[in-house]
Enzyme design. Structure first.
Site, PDB file in Angstrom:
ATOM      1  N   GLY A  76       0.817  -1.198   0.000  1.00 10.55           N
ATOM      2  CA  GLY A  76       0.000   0.000   0.000  1.00 10.55           C
ATOM      3  C   GLY A  76       0.852   1.249   0.000  1.00 10.55           C
ATOM      4  O   GLY A  76       2.084   1.176  -0.030  1.00 10.55           O
ATOM      5  N   GLN A  79       3.252   6.564   2.845  1.00  8.65           N
ATOM      6  CA  GLN A  79       3.264   8.008   3.094  1.00  8.65           C
ATOM      7  C   GLN A  79       2.151   8.675   2.298  1.00  8.65           C
ATOM      8  O   GLN A  79       2.133   8.596   1.067  1.00  8.65           O
ATOM      9  CB  GLN A  79       4.606   8.601   2.696  1.00  8.65           C
ATOM     10  CG  GLN A  79       4.702  10.109   2.950  1.00  8.65           C
ATOM     11  CD  GLN A  79       6.004  10.693   2.416  1.00  8.65           C
ATOM     12  OE1 GLN A  79       6.902   9.947   2.059  1.00  8.65           O
ATOM     13  NE2 GLN A  79       6.090  12.005   2.363  1.00  8.65           N
ATOM     14  N   GLU A  99       3.319  13.277  -6.423  1.00  7.65           N
ATOM     15  CA  GLU A  99       2.832  12.892  -7.754  1.00  7.65           C
ATOM     16  C   GLU A  99       3.389  11.538  -8.189  1.00  7.65           C
ATOM     17  O   GLU A  99       2.706  10.764  -8.861  1.00  7.65           O
ATOM     18  CB  GLU A  99       3.199  13.956  -8.796  1.00  7.65           C
ATOM     19  CG  GLU A  99       2.669  13.630 -10.181  1.00  7.65           C
ATOM     20  CD  GLU A  99       2.885  14.736 -11.201  1.00  7.65           C
ATOM     21  OE1 GLU A  99       2.836  14.437 -12.411  1.00  7.65           O
ATOM     22  OE2 GLU A  99       3.113  15.895 -10.786  1.00  7.65           O
ATOM     23  N   ASN A 133      11.106  17.931  -4.324  1.00  3.57           N
ATOM     24  CA  ASN A 133      11.970  17.453  -5.399  1.00  3.57           C
ATOM     25  C   ASN A 133      13.439  17.527  -5.013  1.00  3.57           C
ATOM     26  O   ASN A 133      14.216  16.610  -5.270  1.00  3.57           O
ATOM     27  CB  ASN A 133      11.719  18.266  -6.675  1.00  3.57           C
ATOM     28  CG  ASN A 133      10.425  17.874  -7.348  1.00  3.57           C
ATOM     29  OD1 ASN A 133       9.951  16.749  -7.196  1.00  3.57           O
ATOM     30  ND2 ASN A 133       9.829  18.789  -8.076  1.00  3.57           N
ATOM     31  N   ARG A 136      14.637  14.751  -2.772  1.00  2.00           N
ATOM     32  CA  ARG A 136      14.625  13.393  -3.300  1.00  2.00           C
ATOM     33  C   ARG A 136      16.050  12.916  -3.577  1.00  2.00           C
ATOM     34  O   ARG A 136      16.894  13.675  -4.056  1.00  2.00           O
ATOM     35  CB  ARG A 136      13.802  13.304  -4.587  1.00  2.00           C
ATOM     36  CG  ARG A 136      12.322  13.518  -4.379  1.00  2.00           C
ATOM     37  CD  ARG A 136      11.558  13.167  -5.640  1.00  2.00           C
ATOM     38  NE  ARG A 136      11.847  11.809  -6.060  1.00  2.00           N
ATOM     39  CZ  ARG A 136      11.297  10.727  -5.517  1.00  2.00           C
ATOM     40  NH1 ARG A 136      10.451  10.849  -4.527  1.00  2.00           N
ATOM     41  NH2 ARG A 136      11.617   9.530  -5.951  1.00  2.00           N
ATOM     42  N   ALA A 137      16.309  11.643  -3.267  1.00  2.35           N
ATOM     43  CA  ALA A 137      17.658  11.097  -3.430  1.00  2.35           C
ATOM     44  C   ALA A 137      17.992  10.815  -4.892  1.00  2.35           C
ATOM     45  O   ALA A 137      19.159  10.735  -5.250  1.00  2.35           O
ATOM     46  CB  ALA A 137      17.794   9.805  -2.612  1.00  2.35           C
TER      47      ALA A 137
END
Length: 300
Positions: A76, A79, A99, A133, A136-137
């Site tokens: 599922g 977050q 998104e 953004n 983000r890694a």
């Protein structure tokens, strides 16, 4: 003075907005905590959720989306998405953050997605999207640099304030911003993973960065190799005994790079070490960029 500063600050503040996208914030808070903080955690039909048209991130790796969809099928969505009521369509919701999870949920054929509903205005939506953004890694260095640039230009954040808020060193931000001074061809090579950010930064001071970048990829040059080649080119050494130009010292080149990053324009510094005099040349490509330079100088 305070009034001027207030104009440069969003109502909620950068740190408050960042708190809204902490990965474990919604999981750690119980129902009473959620109500107290004004959070609304609910399941929303996936067809009632739509992406933000101003989302700064445009590219989504299809293979990674399929991998995330497989995880979502099994576990599922851990977050929740962050959404706001769609300002243009009643009953619909616009994604503020998440998104990628929403796209993967569609691949996984989910009918509903968990979401936190927040009343963000347009500026806050954009800022949260950029921050998410940047955090983000899997961002490539150019995407990360563009995120910092948007935060600084659109919301008036300084490098120092932004580095504190993002938990990054000022030198890291400055190094990332320098990548945006490189030609589009080299930026594309960084996006595609052909060049690392370290290799690309070494090209900033090169006389012909595109030719050197192609050579670096072809020959598998190290960062130090590129630095040496760029230094040799900057010294004006040529085949056939042409007149050479004096080499710029490391401090002058670093200062040029800092000014390029700050102004988003090509900057050249000619300094006479003996007399201490010199000149700065700033190249603009059109009148709009000249106007932008004047605004920055007046603001300073």
């Amino acid at each position: 003075m305070a009034k001027s500063t207030d104009k440069r600050r969003l109502g909620r503040g950068l740190s408050a907005l960042m708190a809204d996208i902490e990965p474990n914030a919604a999981q750690d808070a119980g129902p009473s905590d959620a109500r107290a903080s004004g959070r609304t955690d609910r399941q929303i039909p996936i067809e009632d959720v739509q992406p933000n048209p101003d989302q700064p991130r445009r590219a989504f790796d299809e293979e990674q989306l399929r991998e995330l969809a497989a995880s979502i099928r099994e576990h599922g969505i851990i977050q929740p998405l962050i959404v706001r009521p769609d300002p243009a369509e009643s009953g619909k919701y616009q994604i503020v953050a998440g998104e990628r999870r929403w796209r993967a949920a569609q691949i996984a054929q989910l009918h509903e997605v968990p979401a936190l509903v927040r009343d963000f205005d347009d500026n806050e939506v954009l800022q949260v999207a950029i921050i998410e953004n940047v955090q983000r890694a899997d961002l490539n260095p150019i995407e990360e640099a563009l995120g910092y640039k948007q935060l600084m230009e659109k919301f008036g954040h300084t490098q120092l304030a932004l580095s504190t808020a993002m938990g990054k060193s000022r030198s890291h931000l400055a190094n990332m911003m320098r990548l945006l001074q490189l030609p589009d061809e080299i930026q594309a090579m960084v996006r595609d993973g052909e060049l690392s950010s370290g290799h690309a930064r070494a090209l900033v001071t090169a006389e012909n960065p595109i030719a050197l970048a192609l050579r670096a990829v072809r020959e598998g040059m190290s960062v130090r190799d590129i630095e040496k080649a760029a230094k040799a080119g900057a010294s004006g050494s040529t085949v056939g005994g042409a007149t050479t130009r004096p080499e710029k010292d490391a401090d002058t080149r670093a200062l040029e790079a800092d000014l390029k990053a700050a102004l988003s324009m090509k900057v050249s510094i000619d300094h006479n070490a003996q007399s201490g005099a010199g000149k700065i040349t700033i190249n603009y490509k059109d009148l709009e960029q000249l106007d932008d330079l004047m605004r920055k100088l007046n603001a300073g």
